[in-house]
Design a protein around this motif. Sequence first.
Motif, PDB file in Angstrom:
ATOM      1  N   THR A  34      -9.740 -24.394  62.542  1.00  0.00           N
ATOM      2  CA  THR A  34      -9.307 -24.938  61.329  1.00  0.00           C
ATOM      3  C   THR A  34      -7.953 -24.994  60.842  1.00  0.00           C
ATOM      4  O   THR A  34      -7.118 -24.004  61.415  1.00  0.00           O
ATOM      5  N   ASN A  35      -7.531 -25.328  59.629  1.00  0.00           N
ATOM      6  CA  ASN A  35      -6.301 -25.164  59.030  1.00  0.00           C
ATOM      7  C   ASN A  35      -6.021 -24.049  58.239  1.00  0.00           C
ATOM      8  O   ASN A  35      -5.241 -23.780  57.725  1.00  0.00           O
ATOM      9  N   VAL A  36      -7.314 -23.150  58.285  1.00  0.00           N
ATOM     10  CA  VAL A  36      -7.169 -21.921  57.222  1.00  0.00           C
ATOM     11  C   VAL A  36      -6.589 -20.809  57.990  1.00  0.00           C
ATOM     12  O   VAL A  36      -7.060 -20.510  58.984  1.00  0.00           O
ATOM     13  N   ASN A  37      -5.446 -20.382  57.596  1.00  0.00           N
ATOM     14  CA  ASN A  37      -4.548 -19.320  58.375  1.00  0.00           C
ATOM     15  C   ASN A  37      -3.759 -18.662  57.299  1.00  0.00           C
ATOM     16  O   ASN A  37      -2.545 -18.941  57.329  1.00  0.00           O
ATOM     17  N   MET A  38      -4.141 -17.967  56.419  1.00  0.00           N
ATOM     18  CA  MET A  38      -3.592 -17.191  55.384  1.00  0.00           C
ATOM     19  C   MET A  38      -3.213 -15.964  55.588  1.00  0.00           C
ATOM     20  O   MET A  38      -3.830 -15.126  56.461  1.00  0.00           O
ATOM     21  N   MET A  39      -2.074 -15.687  55.174  1.00  0.00           N
ATOM     22  CA  MET A  39      -1.263 -14.179  55.095  1.00  0.00           C
ATOM     23  C   MET A  39      -2.395 -13.630  53.779  1.00  0.00           C
ATOM     24  O   MET A  39      -2.705 -14.059  52.825  1.00  0.00           O
ATOM     25  N   VAL A  40      -2.796 -12.256  54.373  1.00  0.00           N
ATOM     26  CA  VAL A  40      -3.225 -11.554  53.050  1.00  0.00           C
ATOM     27  C   VAL A  40      -2.426 -10.404  52.999  1.00  0.00           C
ATOM     28  O   VAL A  40      -2.560  -9.402  53.618  1.00  0.00           O
ATOM     29  N   VAL A  41      -1.900 -10.434  51.733  1.00  0.00           N
ATOM     30  CA  VAL A  41      -0.577  -9.449  51.322  1.00  0.00           C
ATOM     31  C   VAL A  41      -1.271  -8.555  50.260  1.00  0.00           C
ATOM     32  O   VAL A  41      -1.642  -9.011  49.330  1.00  0.00           O
ATOM     33  N   PRO A  42      -1.152  -7.202  50.349  1.00  0.00           N
ATOM     34  CA  PRO A  42      -1.658  -6.235  49.422  1.00  0.00           C
ATOM     35  C   PRO A  42      -0.687  -6.855  48.057  1.00  0.00           C
ATOM     36  O   PRO A  42       0.541  -6.770  48.172  1.00  0.00           O
ATOM     37  N   GLY A  43      -1.238  -6.804  47.007  1.00  0.00           N
ATOM     38  CA  GLY A  43      -0.547  -7.085  45.502  1.00  0.00           C
ATOM     39  C   GLY A  43      -0.408  -8.660  45.640  1.00  0.00           C
ATOM     40  O   GLY A  43      -0.175  -8.910  44.354  1.00  0.00           O
ATOM     41  N   GLN A  44      -0.822  -9.491  46.270  1.00  0.00           N
ATOM     42  CA  GLN A  44      -1.094 -10.942  46.091  1.00  0.00           C
ATOM     43  C   GLN A  44      -2.345 -11.318  46.444  1.00  0.00           C
ATOM     44  O   GLN A  44      -3.235 -10.958  46.996  1.00  0.00           O
ATOM     45  N   ILE A  45      -2.738 -12.534  45.576  1.00  0.00           N
ATOM     46  CA  ILE A  45      -4.017 -13.345  45.844  1.00  0.00           C
ATOM     47  C   ILE A  45      -3.775 -14.496  46.591  1.00  0.00           C
ATOM     48  O   ILE A  45      -2.641 -15.300  46.099  1.00  0.00           O
ATOM     49  N   ASN A  46      -4.103 -14.843  47.683  1.00  0.00           N
ATOM     50  CA  ASN A  46      -3.878 -16.024  48.197  1.00  0.00           C
ATOM     51  C   ASN A  46      -5.224 -16.967  48.156  1.00  0.00           C
ATOM     52  O   ASN A  46      -6.097 -16.458  48.716  1.00  0.00           O
ATOM     53  N   THR A  47      -4.906 -18.387  48.309  1.00  0.00           N
ATOM     54  CA  THR A  47      -5.938 -19.050  47.976  1.00  0.00           C
ATOM     55  C   THR A  47      -5.832 -20.203  48.919  1.00  0.00           C
ATOM     56  O   THR A  47      -4.694 -20.873  49.138  1.00  0.00           O
ATOM     57  N   LYS A  48      -7.142 -20.573  49.766  1.00  0.00           N
ATOM     58  CA  LYS A  48      -7.031 -22.024  50.266  1.00  0.00           C
ATOM     59  C   LYS A  48      -8.379 -22.787  50.410  1.00  0.00           C
ATOM     60  O   LYS A  48      -9.333 -21.956  50.267  1.00  0.00           O
ATOM     61  N   GLU A  49      -8.177 -24.112  50.322  1.00  0.00           N
ATOM     62  CA  GLU A  49      -9.452 -24.840  50.281  1.00  0.00           C
ATOM     63  C   GLU A  49      -9.865 -25.385  51.704  1.00  0.00           C
ATOM     64  O   GLU A  49      -8.700 -25.603  52.366  1.00  0.00           O
ATOM     65  N   TYR A  50     -11.150 -25.352  51.524  1.00  0.00           N
ATOM     66  CA  TYR A  50     -11.491 -26.067  53.227  1.00  0.00           C
ATOM     67  C   TYR A  50     -13.089 -26.475  52.953  1.00  0.00           C
ATOM     68  O   TYR A  50     -13.664 -25.935  52.287  1.00  0.00           O
ATOM     69  N   THR A  51     -13.158 -27.830  53.676  1.00  0.00           N
ATOM     70  CA  THR A  51     -14.640 -28.140  53.744  1.00  0.00           C
ATOM     71  C   THR A  51     -14.931 -28.189  55.232  1.00  0.00           C
ATOM     72  O   THR A  51     -14.341 -28.762  56.105  1.00  0.00           O
ATOM     73  N   PHE A  52     -16.155 -27.662  55.657  1.00  0.00           N
ATOM     74  CA  PHE A  52     -16.501 -27.702  56.691  1.00  0.00           C
ATOM     75  C   PHE A  52     -17.544 -28.797  57.088  1.00  0.00           C
ATOM     76  O   PHE A  52     -18.245 -28.971  56.191  1.00  0.00           O
ATOM     77  N   ASP A  53     -17.132 -29.737  57.967  1.00  0.00           N
ATOM     78  CA  ASP A  53     -17.781 -30.919  58.285  1.00  0.00           C
ATOM     79  C   ASP A  53     -19.192 -30.671  59.214  1.00  0.00           C
ATOM     80  O   ASP A  53     -19.985 -31.547  59.221  1.00  0.00           O
TER      81      ASP A  53
END
Length: 156
Positions: A109-128
């Motif tokens: 998928t194109n979901v490839n997020m950094m997960v950083v302490p102190g930050q909130i990261n958000t990504k949307e995805y729809t599984f087909d």
Amino acid sequence: MHFHKFEKIWLGFGILSLLLFLSIIGVTAFAFNHQPSGGLETIDPEKVHETAPFDNPGTHKINDDTYEVIIVAKAFGYEPPEIKVPVGKKIIFKVTSTDVTHSFSIINTNVNMMVVPGQINTKEYTFDKPGEYLVICNEYCGTGHHFMKTTIEVIE
Ligand code: CUA
């Protein structure tokens, strides 16, 4: 007398420079604290488990078409341990870390997020398609890095 005057001038100049220097540092610290990396949401990494929405990790329905998945990453795994989401709906992944930088990367998928302490990261995805999707950590985070993974079950 002349020397005395010059000393005063230099002393004044020195104090002014010091004040200028301190105010630049202060402004920089202020700007950094309030807008890290261009307006990302922030969180106290020591209080992740007490701070909404991360006090309740897992899949939450927002409306008929939208679900939110709250994930906490830490050495060396993800909370919750099981992730289930419906197929064909908009899934909003929200991630943060309690310790070091990890990633939340869903294979194929194109979901490839950094997960950083102190930050909130958000990504949307729809599984087909329904099925099991592997999630791995792409950021080296310590001795257990290569074992840091989970799966997402996408159900009809
Ligand atoms: Cu977590 Cu690598």
